[in-house]
Write an enzyme that holds these catalytic residues in place. Structure first.
Site, PDB file in Angstrom:
ATOM      1  N   SER A  49      -5.204   4.033  -0.202  1.00  0.00           N
ATOM      2  CA  SER A  49      -5.978   3.034   0.125  1.00  0.00           C
ATOM      3  C   SER A  49      -6.485   3.478   1.650  1.00  0.00           C
ATOM      4  O   SER A  49      -5.811   3.883   2.445  1.00  0.00           O
ATOM      5  CB  SER A  49      -5.487   1.581   0.486  1.00  0.00           C
ATOM      6  N   GLU A  50      -7.819   3.338   1.942  1.00  0.00           N
ATOM      7  CA  GLU A  50      -8.418   3.842   2.970  1.00  0.00           C
ATOM      8  C   GLU A  50      -7.995   3.423   4.163  1.00  0.00           C
ATOM      9  O   GLU A  50      -8.478   3.803   5.499  1.00  0.00           O
ATOM     10  CB  GLU A  50     -10.035   3.970   2.697  1.00  0.00           C
ATOM     11  N   ASN A  51      -7.554   2.204   4.123  1.00  0.00           N
ATOM     12  CA  ASN A  51      -6.956   1.546   5.381  1.00  0.00           C
ATOM     13  C   ASN A  51      -6.028   2.237   6.161  1.00  0.00           C
ATOM     14  O   ASN A  51      -5.169   1.732   7.135  1.00  0.00           O
ATOM     15  CB  ASN A  51      -7.109  -0.069   5.269  1.00  0.00           C
ATOM     16  N   HIS A  88      -6.396   5.268  10.432  1.00  0.00           N
ATOM     17  CA  HIS A  88      -7.516   4.907   9.510  1.00  0.00           C
ATOM     18  C   HIS A  88      -8.280   6.359   9.575  1.00  0.00           C
ATOM     19  O   HIS A  88      -8.801   7.121   8.522  1.00  0.00           O
ATOM     20  CB  HIS A  88      -8.206   3.937  10.169  1.00  0.00           C
TER      21      HIS A  88
END
Length: 218
Positions: A49-51, A88
């Site tokens: 997940s990009e977070n 991030h």
């Protein structure tokens, strides 16, 4: 002939069947995040997940949500053994650096050559929300798209050329809609599956680009 469209969960379950053991996969916001519920337990799939999450699992049981465990869509997730958290910036380095095997994204339009539009319709009152879509479109080794076959107004989402702002060029490998599964190939858009009761002619009439019937080859 009558046919039944696939539900969003059925589309997610179908995509899960095509994710191989050992794959590193990013699930885009919206329908793609449902795929985590349908990944078989006998496969090791590392969800990103990009977070800043890697190796997360399906949604938690009701009452067991952890407010610090969420995906990029702000949905609760669980973590698998060995899962990790990171900055991030490191997450985007993974995306841009070609370290993801598959990205599963939604779409407003897909062109017959694999061009993707999924961040903005061009409407003057719409709020653009590209997120990490451009990075995923060019960084992942394969891009799968999940979408309804037509818009709520009945307009085709699969078109000859994009009319919406481009997210990525020639990046889409496979399209999963509520009516069919299509491979994007140098020889055209090959329909490899369609829902029972739907004729190829009906499917073509709802598509804004030329299709090739490859269902008899499987």
């Amino acid at each position: 002939m009558s046919y039944q469209k696939l539900s969003r969960d059925q589309i997610a379950e179908r995509v899960a069947q095509d994710i191989p053991d050992g794959a590193y996969v990013n699930l885009g916001i919206g329908l793609p995040t449902k795929i985590s519920k349908y990944l078989p337990s006998d496969k090791d799939v590392f969800l990103h997940s990009e977070n800043g999450l890697l190796a997360f699992g399906p949604p938690p049981a009701k009452g067991e949500e952890d407010p610090e465990l969420i995906n990029a869509g702000k949905e609760f997730v669980t973590m698998l053994t060995g899962g990790s958290f990171f900055h991030h910036g490191d997450s985007f380095a993974m995306m841009r650096g070609g370290h993801l095997d598959i990205a599963v994204l939604g779409a407003f339009q897909i062109a017959e050559n694999g061009d993707l539009a999924n961040w903005h319709t061009g409407a003057p009152d719409a709020i653009p929300a590209v997120g990490g879509a451009m990075d995923l479109a060019v960084g992942a080794k394969k891009v799968f798209i999940t979408t309804d076959h037509v818009t709520k107004q009945g307009e085709p989402k699969i078109v000859a050329e994009l009319t919406y702002p481009v997210t990525g060029k020639k990046c889409v490998d496979r399209i999963y809609t509520d009516l069919c599964v299509i491979d994007v190939t140098p020889d055209g858009l090959k329909v490899i599956e369609k829902v029972a009761g739907l004729s190829f002619e009906e499917l073509q009439s709802m598509t804004g680009a030329e299709l090739v019937d490859a269902t008899q080859q499987n």
